[in-house]
Design a protein around this motif. Structure first.
Motif, PDB file in Angstrom:
ATOM      1  N   ASP A  71      61.834 123.928  84.618  1.00  0.00           N
ATOM      2  CA  ASP A  71      62.968 124.840  84.522  1.00  0.00           C
ATOM      3  C   ASP A  71      63.384 125.407  85.874  1.00  0.00           C
ATOM      4  O   ASP A  71      64.577 125.565  86.143  1.00  0.00           O
ATOM      5  N   LEU A  74      65.874 123.076  87.841  1.00  0.00           N
ATOM      6  CA  LEU A  74      67.234 123.021  87.331  1.00  0.00           C
ATOM      7  C   LEU A  74      67.960 124.349  87.471  1.00  0.00           C
ATOM      8  O   LEU A  74      69.181 124.389  87.646  1.00  0.00           O
ATOM      9  N   ALA A  75      67.222 125.453  87.416  1.00  0.00           N
ATOM     10  CA  ALA A  75      67.843 126.778  87.504  1.00  0.00           C
ATOM     11  C   ALA A  75      68.542 126.989  88.837  1.00  0.00           C
ATOM     12  O   ALA A  75      69.467 127.795  88.940  1.00  0.00           O
ATOM     13  N   SER A  80      75.827 123.407  84.509  1.00  0.00           N
ATOM     14  CA  SER A  80      75.743 124.229  83.307  1.00  0.00           C
ATOM     15  C   SER A  80      74.403 124.034  82.614  1.00  0.00           C
ATOM     16  O   SER A  80      73.892 122.915  82.542  1.00  0.00           O
ATOM     17  N   SER A  81      73.856 125.109  82.100  1.00  0.00           N
ATOM     18  CA  SER A  81      72.614 125.024  81.326  1.00  0.00           C
ATOM     19  C   SER A  81      72.907 124.594  79.887  1.00  0.00           C
ATOM     20  O   SER A  81      71.991 124.281  79.135  1.00  0.00           O
ATOM     21  N   LYS A  82      74.192 124.557  79.516  1.00  0.00           N
ATOM     22  CA  LYS A  82      74.580 124.144  78.169  1.00  0.00           C
ATOM     23  C   LYS A  82      74.822 122.646  78.138  1.00  0.00           C
ATOM     24  O   LYS A  82      75.271 122.051  79.111  1.00  0.00           O
ATOM     25  N   ARG A  95      73.496 120.117  87.480  1.00  0.00           N
ATOM     26  CA  ARG A  95      72.798 120.246  86.200  1.00  0.00           C
ATOM     27  C   ARG A  95      73.767 120.048  85.054  1.00  0.00           C
ATOM     28  O   ARG A  95      74.915 120.484  85.086  1.00  0.00           O
ATOM     29  N   PRO A  98      69.802 119.978  79.753  1.00  0.00           N
ATOM     30  CA  PRO A  98      68.385 119.844  80.048  1.00  0.00           C
ATOM     31  C   PRO A  98      68.067 118.816  81.144  1.00  0.00           C
ATOM     32  O   PRO A  98      66.920 118.406  81.296  1.00  0.00           O
ATOM     33  N   VAL A 126      64.316 118.489  82.467  1.00  0.00           N
ATOM     34  CA  VAL A 126      63.631 119.772  82.429  1.00  0.00           C
ATOM     35  C   VAL A 126      62.297 119.651  81.689  1.00  0.00           C
ATOM     36  O   VAL A 126      61.333 120.304  82.018  1.00  0.00           O
TER      37      VAL A 126
END
Length: 195
Positions: A71, A74-75, A80-82, A95, A98, A126
């Motif tokens: 995580d 990628l953070a 987008s995390s979506k 990103r 996932p 991720v």
């Protein structure tokens, strides 16, 4: 392939990556001030140990992830995390839900230099708890036409981080959709290639 490990280290922001020496030199405090490292000639009395401030003893904090997770990598990346397709634009590593992928800057440059040649793309999931999870990457028009798929059954490592490496090509200049799936995880990137 040294370039793959170097690229992954850069993306994964690993402070511990080694292999190439740095040409950057940070001048020491004494060198930058032009003086010596010894006591000041104007000090009136020697400093006693009780007056010396204690140095910070806590080591720098490193991002920690749950076992089988990445995580923290990628953070740090744009995107987008979506789950959903992400416009890459001029970004290098992006990103999408996932997963993250890159190096899109190198991919665009490689296409411009030789439109028919394949270029490398790394995909960083991720969730890496399943060591045997295969990756499938498809390049297609946004409507799904002209699709070509490549697969990767193994992961590469850069320090403790894991990623997949594939070779892709696009048939012509334009905006192409690159999708990556591994198990239930899916990433999607819209990338514009010009010649």
């Amino acid at each position: 392939m040294r370039w793959a490990a170097s690229a992954a280290c850069a993306v994964l922001a690993l402070g511990a990556c080694t292999g190439e020496g740095s040409d950057d030199a940070t001048p020491s405090a004494s060198a930058s001030s032009g003086g010596s490292a010894g006591p000041s000639a104007t000090s009136s009395a020697p400093t006693t140990p009780s007056e010396i401030p204690s140095p910070a003893t806590a080591p720098p904090t490193l991002a920690t992830d749950a076992p089988g997770r990445q995580d923290s990598v990628l953070a740090r990346l744009p995107g987008s995390s979506k789950t959903g397709c992400v416009e890459v634009g001029t970004q290098r590593d992006v990103r999408s839900g996932p997963m993250a992928a890159g190096n899109f800057a190198d991919a665009r440059a490689a296409f411009k230099a030789s439109p028919s040649a394949a270029f490398p793309l790394y995909v960083i999931p991720v969730d890496v708890s399943d060591e045997k999870a295969a990756l499938s990457v498809t390049v297609a028009q946004r409507d799904g036409s002209e699709a070509k798929t490549v697969k990767s059954a193994t992961t590469q490592t850069a320090e403790q981080w894991k990623y997949h490496l594939v070779q892709l090509s696009v048939p012509a200049a334009g905006t192409w959709r690159i999708t990556a799936t591994s198990g239930a995880a899916k990433g999607c990137w819209d990338v514009s290639f010009t010649s």
